[in-house]
Enzyme design. Structure first.
Site, PDB file in Angstrom:
ATOM      1  N   PHE A   1      18.822  78.759  20.734  1.00  0.00           N
ATOM      2  CA  PHE A   1      19.752  79.055  21.836  1.00  0.00           C
ATOM      3  C   PHE A   1      20.290  77.731  22.378  1.00  0.00           C
ATOM      4  O   PHE A   1      19.535  76.914  22.891  1.00  0.00           O
ATOM      5  CB  PHE A   1      19.053  79.852  22.942  1.00  0.00           C
TER       6      PHE A   1
ATOM      7  N   GLU B   1      37.096  77.928  18.186  1.00  0.00           N
ATOM      8  CA  GLU B   1      35.911  78.551  18.816  1.00  0.00           C
ATOM      9  C   GLU B   1      34.830  77.499  19.046  1.00  0.00           C
ATOM     10  O   GLU B   1      34.804  76.463  18.378  1.00  0.00           O
ATOM     11  CB  GLU B   1      35.351  79.637  17.887  1.00  0.00           C
ATOM     12  N   ASP B   2      33.953  77.796  19.975  1.00  0.00           N
ATOM     13  CA  ASP B   2      32.809  76.897  20.183  1.00  0.00           C
ATOM     14  C   ASP B   2      31.684  77.194  19.206  1.00  0.00           C
ATOM     15  O   ASP B   2      31.049  76.279  18.681  1.00  0.00           O
ATOM     16  CB  ASP B   2      32.305  76.994  21.635  1.00  0.00           C
TER      17      ASP B   2
ATOM     18  N   ASP C   1      28.207  83.004  15.657  1.00  0.00           N
ATOM     19  CA  ASP C   1      26.858  83.540  15.458  1.00  0.00           C
ATOM     20  C   ASP C   1      26.929  84.645  14.409  1.00  0.00           C
ATOM     21  O   ASP C   1      26.879  84.383  13.224  1.00  0.00           O
ATOM     22  CB  ASP C   1      26.338  84.142  16.775  1.00  0.00           C
TER      23      ASP C   1
ATOM     24  N   ARG D   1      27.490  75.044  31.194  1.00  0.00           N
ATOM     25  CA  ARG D   1      28.708  74.758  30.426  1.00  0.00           C
ATOM     26  C   ARG D   1      29.149  73.312  30.596  1.00  0.00           C
ATOM     27  O   ARG D   1      29.805  72.745  29.736  1.00  0.00           O
ATOM     28  CB  ARG D   1      29.854  75.674  30.873  1.00  0.00           C
TER      29      ARG D   1
END
Ligand code: PRP
Length: 178
Positions: free
Chosen positions: A152, A99-100, A103, A165
């Site tokens: 963020f 996963e990147d 959260d 991205r």
């Protein structure tokens, strides 16, 4: 009037160094047999591309899944749905979910439960970024690139409204005044 601004949080050089370290650790932990890398679209696509190229082993199977979580943009509702499933059988295999970012943990705790039902030999998680402050669903993560504050972030696969991205660095996005 100005649009959102980016400030580098983790540079491309720092990312590349950490990805090599993570790959070396993974390599040592899976000395034999095929490794099934399951990457979650879309955010992880750049990380997984760099990570698998840093693995020295020849037998790496790369698979993609699509997951969507319902709710508004800012918070997850806890409702998760598979939009693209694996087309391979992972029973008896060593599986690494890539996963990147984690959260709330809702996406990965759901995915881990789902894949466990398919009886892999082993199932572990690698994430480039972790925001531990945001966690509401506990997730056992084996490989973490960077723990980051609750900001963020965009770049290196991560988006804001599908933009950013392509940035090589991971940046904090601060709102503009327009
Ligand atoms: C991001 C990220 C994880 C998820 C993590 O995906 O790639 O899949 O959110 O959040 P959680 O821990 O709160 O569940 P996103 O929904 O932004 O989609 P994308 O990867 O296509 O950008």
């Amino acid at each position: 009037m100005s649009g959102p601004a980016e400030r580098i949080l983790i540079s491309s050089g720092q990312i590349q160094k950490r990805v090599q370290e993570m790959a070396a650790q993974i390599e040592a932990d899976y000395p034999e047999g095929p490794l099934y890398v399951v990457s979650v679209l879309k955010g992880a696509f750049i990380f997984v591309a760099d990570l698998v190229r840093a693995l020295k082993r020849s037998s790496v199977r790369i698979e993609f899944m699509g997951i969507s979580s319902y709710g508004n943009q800012k918070s997850s509702s806890g409702q998760v749905k598979v939009t693209r499933d694996l087309d391979v059988n992972i029973e008896g295999q060593n599986v690494l979910i890539v996963e990147d970012i984690i959260d709330s943990g809702v996406t990965l705790s759901y995915l881990k439960r789902l894949l466990e039902q398919r009886h892999p030999k082993s199932l572990a998680i690698a994430t480039l970024l972790d925001k531990p402050e945001k966690r509401i669903a506990p997730v056992d993560v084996k490989y973490t690139g960077f723990r980051i504050p609750d900001e963020f972030v965009v770049g290196y696969g991560l988006d804001f409204a599908e933009d950013y991205r392509n940035l090589s660095d991971i940046c904090i996005l601060t709102p503009g005044d327009d």
